[in-house]
Design an enzyme around this catalytic site. Structure first.
Site, short mmCIF file in Angstrom:
data_model
loop_
_atom_site.label_atom_id
_atom_site.label_comp_id
_atom_site.label_asym_id
_atom_site.label_seq_id
_atom_site.Cartn_x
_atom_site.Cartn_y
_atom_site.Cartn_z
N ASP A 424 -72.75 -82.51 -22.66
CA ASP A 424 -72.49 -83.83 -22.09
C ASP A 424 -73.26 -84.03 -20.79
O ASP A 424 -73.42 -83.12 -19.99
CB ASP A 424 -70.98 -83.96 -21.83
CG ASP A 424 -70.58 -85.32 -21.31
OD1 ASP A 424 -70.72 -86.30 -22.06
OD2 ASP A 424 -70.14 -85.40 -20.15
N GLU A 477 -77.09 -84.60 -24.70
CA GLU A 477 -76.92 -86.03 -24.41
C GLU A 477 -77.78 -86.31 -23.17
O GLU A 477 -77.32 -86.17 -22.04
CB GLU A 477 -75.46 -86.37 -24.15
CG GLU A 477 -75.26 -87.88 -24.01
CD GLU A 477 -74.11 -88.25 -23.09
OE1 GLU A 477 -73.71 -89.43 -23.10
OE2 GLU A 477 -73.63 -87.40 -22.34
#
Length: 755
Positions: A424, A477
């Site tokens: 993330d 990401e």
């Protein structure tokens, strides 16, 4: 076990009466040592407590707050220790040359029950030299086996070893339900320059609840959860729980074959979900009874769990982590989570998990200034405070912090058999000026904005996980144009950096552009045609996955079908056409739960997907079931069509047929497998039927046949479908010697193969 009986092994057996002549007063400990010991600030409590040979015999000293009497059983004698006050009891056993085997008997009330206790301070360190060396080097790839709480048998005695890294602490004590949360009796010892504190506590086993009482450098105390806890209390409670795994895996066949083909050359379609809200109220084991069947029926190859590690605030959806080594207790135990992963593997479904090494919350019982000073976070606020989320960023330049995170990535893949991690917020890690204004950030040593420590950490993490866990895949990401996200770490790019080593990268540009196009009224789409074609300019710069994730269907962004223009029929038609385009486009696919059946409302973490839309008693149920049927067929045809995935990262796997038909709102392209076998994908994003639409195609095939049409009646479309093969004609078109004429259904995508 009661709080005051830490170390108890059994109720006391009947023993002889105390021999008060067999014990003398022990030499007192110095006032400085005594004060530090009682304040929980002594680095070597084992040097003061326990049994030690001295001139004239053996001194036994015990720290038992609230005790009325402490007795020692040794060499067939029973002697009562002298009360020194403040919970200290001691005595000199004369005429002994070495420390004998001994037991303690402790009485907490006058005339009360006597408890048999094993002294925690009679044991040598339970951490080995190799563990300490690797921790000191920042290279302990199985850090969770050394630090934290571990049930074990040490020197023939059952108990739990507690170990924690707190290099700035004056002292550390174990406290928990087994001490009535008074840690005075259980100070830990410092194991040299590593900054590790350790204590083996006999008689403590699984299920015990604990924290660490840390004396800060300024003398104040803070009580903290264990950073390495592998199980936690269920929020809002915050303590750590002693645990041991008893799970027996049944997925050896899955693990053996999961890495048979590189992921970028294999079919990979991902169903992303939020475990607590997919079916609200279900446990991990209950989810295991429903989720594998649902995902397998839809044909997805993998699931991706939104962040699972323990977090105090459910509204963060798991992205503000306090327990990096513990699956959230909201749905069960770590072994229960393993059961869920195992069930998915047995169903032939890979398991990915969102992993959050970018930041952590400031809760005063967790990692923030853990031992009284910045430890896991950078000491400079310009490098530690995350401006967007009010959290703290890790200090990737500190070897122990880097070790904590690298080992954490290995832990999830190795211990829980995960098939991959989606990392993330990578962009926030890579750039020192991320969300910061001029003057709010510090440049690197070369004057640049790149976070060189974070780059080194990500490279080390990827290299380590791929080496230790064959067949896994990592996803980034990453929303910028950072060069080499999926390039090997030993290959230096034009910017002077080695690759970050990820297996795949989320294609945020494709997501943003394509949703921007699809959200326009068809009459305006011709002015945004490039938003659907621009992705092919950079499609082969990285190994991409195309994400329609949870982030795109919350916070006022609307669900996927609700982003589409027009009435309800047109919205669903646009939704279906978009999915058909997405599944045919180079790159893998990711779809968030609820979008597979065209949920109209935004996702809610409180009540999850609107499953009632699929209830046959609901009048519009066929509309939603039709979209779900399409998703199933997309996955089925996709998996059986190597042309759609085998050459995803190779330019020769794609050719435009027509990419500039802006006035028509039409896109047509060919996909090829490794043998050159094609699939033709045609999308018509206008609301009109286009008859006899001519497309240039390879002249090696006499006819083409539809294999998927998003306008089919069974999906809720108008059923403008081609039932007969479309013949190739010797009419040059679109730069090719041959072409075909076909009918394009409105707001639809059609896939064709050579007949």
């Amino acid at each position: 076990m009661t709080a005051r009986s830490a170390g108890k092994t059994s109720r006391a057996r009947k023993t002889p009466a105390p021999d008060r002549t067999a014990v003398r007063k022990a030499p007192p400990i110095g006032p400085g040592d005594r004060a530090r010991l009682l304040a929980g600030e002594h680095h070597d409590p084992h040097g003061l407590l326990g049994a030690h040979p001295v001139k004239g015999g053996v001194v036994v000293r015990v720290l038992r707050p609230w005790a009325k009497e402490v007795t020692v059983l040794a060499k067939g004698r029973r002697v009562t220790l002298h009360d020194e006050g403040d919970g200290l009891f001691s005595g000199l056993l004369p005429l002994l040359r070495k420390v004998p085997a001994y037991e303690l008997r402790v009485r907490y009330e006058d005339g009360g029950e006597e408890l048999a206790v094993v002294d925690p301070y009679r044991f040598l360190p339970s951490l080995g030299e190799l563990d300490l060396h690797l921790i000191g080097e920042g290279r302990h790839e199985e850090l969770w086996t050394a630090l934290g709480a571990h049930v074990l048998t040490h020197e023939g005695v059952a108990g739990t070893r507690f170990a924690v890294w707190a290099p700035n602490a004056r002292g550390v004590r174990v406290t928990g339900d087994f001490t009535h949360w008074d840690g005075t009796a259980l100070p830990m010892r410092s194991l040299g320059s590593t900054g590790v504190w350790e204590l083996f506590v006999p008689g403590i086993g699984e299920g015990a609840v604990y924290k660490f009482d840390i004396a800060r450098p300024d003398g104040s105390h803070t009580v903290r959860a264990d950073p390495m806890a592998r199980r936690t209390e269920c929020p809002p409670n915050t303590a750590s729980v002693v645990t041991a795994s008893h799970y027996t895996w049944d997925d050896a066949e899955w693990l053996a074959r999961r890495g048979a083909r590189p992921h970028h050359e294999a079919p990979l379609s991902v169903y992303e979900l939020h475990l607590p809200s997919w079916r609200p109220g279900l446990t991990y084991r209950q989810l295991a009874e429903q989720l594998p069947d649902y995902v397998r029926d839809l044909g997805f190859t993998h699931v991706e769990f939104m962040a699972v590690a323990e977090h105090p605030f459910s509204g963060s959806w798991g992205y503000q982590v306090t327990g990096f080594y513990a699956p959230t207790a909201r749905m069960g135990t770590p072994d229960d989570f393993k059961y869920l992963v195992d069930a998915l593997h047995r169903a032939g479904i890979g398991v990915l998990m969102d992993w959050v090494p970018a930041h952590f919350p400031k809760d005063d019982w967790a990692l923030a200034e853990f031992d009284g000073r910045p430890l896991y976070e950078h000491e400079d606020p310009r490098r530690s405070h995350h401006p967007d989320w009010g959290t703290l960023e890790f200090d990737y330049g500190r070897k122990e912090v880097r070790n904590f995170l690298v080992a954490n990535a290995v832990y999830w893949c190795q211990e829980f058999h995960l098939d991959g991690l989606r990392v993330d917020a990578v962009a926030s890690m890579l750039y020192l000026d991320y969300s910061r204004e001029h003057g709010e950030w510090l440049p690197n040593e070369f004057g640049g904005r790149e976070n060189l420590d974070a780059v080194a950490f990500l490279q080390e993490m990827n290299a380590t996980v791929y080496r230790r866990c064959p067949g896994i895949v990592t996803f980034a990401e990453e929303s910028t144009a950072w060069d080499g996200v999926t390039r090997a770490t030993d290959q230096v790019g034009p910017g002077g950096f080695g690759g970050l080593g990820f297996g795949m990268k989320w294609n945020m540009g494709w997501m943003h552009d394509s949703l921007g196009y699809a959200g326009k009224e068809p009459v305006h789409r011709k002015y945004h045609h490039h938003e659907m074609t621009f992705s092919m300019v950079y499609a082969y710069s990285e190994n991409y996955i195309l994400p329609i994730s949870h982030d795109e269907v919350v916070h006022g962004k609307r669900s996927l079908v609700s982003k589409m223009p027009g009435d309800w029929w047109q919205q669903r038609a646009n939704h279906r056409a978009y999915l058909g385009f997405m599944w045919a486009h180079p790159g893998k696919q990711l779809l968030f739960m609820g979008q597979e059946f065209a949920q109209g409302a935004e996702w809610s973490a409180e009540h999850g997907p609107d499953w009632w839309l699929l209830d046959p008693s609901y009048g519009a149920e066929p509309d939603h079931r039709g979209v779900r049927d399409l998703v199933r067929d997309l996955n089925t045809v996709y998996a059986a069509s190597p042309s759609l995935w085998e050459r995803d990262t190779a330019p020769d796997g794609f050719q435009w047929v027509v990419g500039d038909a802006a006035e028509d709102n039409v896109f047509a392209f060919l996909r090829f497998d490794g043998f050159g076998s094609p699939l033709l994908a045609v999308s018509n994003f206008s609301p009109v039927v286009r008859h006899d639409y001519r497309l240039g195609v390879p002249d090696t095939f006499a006819a083409w046949t539809e294999v998927l049409n998003t306008d089919a009646a069974r999906y809720g479309g108008g059923d403008v479908v081609g039932t007969d093969p479309v013949k190739t004609e010797s009419v040059p078109w679109h730069g090719r010697a041959s072409s075909l004429r076909m009918t394009l259904p409105p707001l639809a995508t059609v896939w064709l193969r050579p007949a």
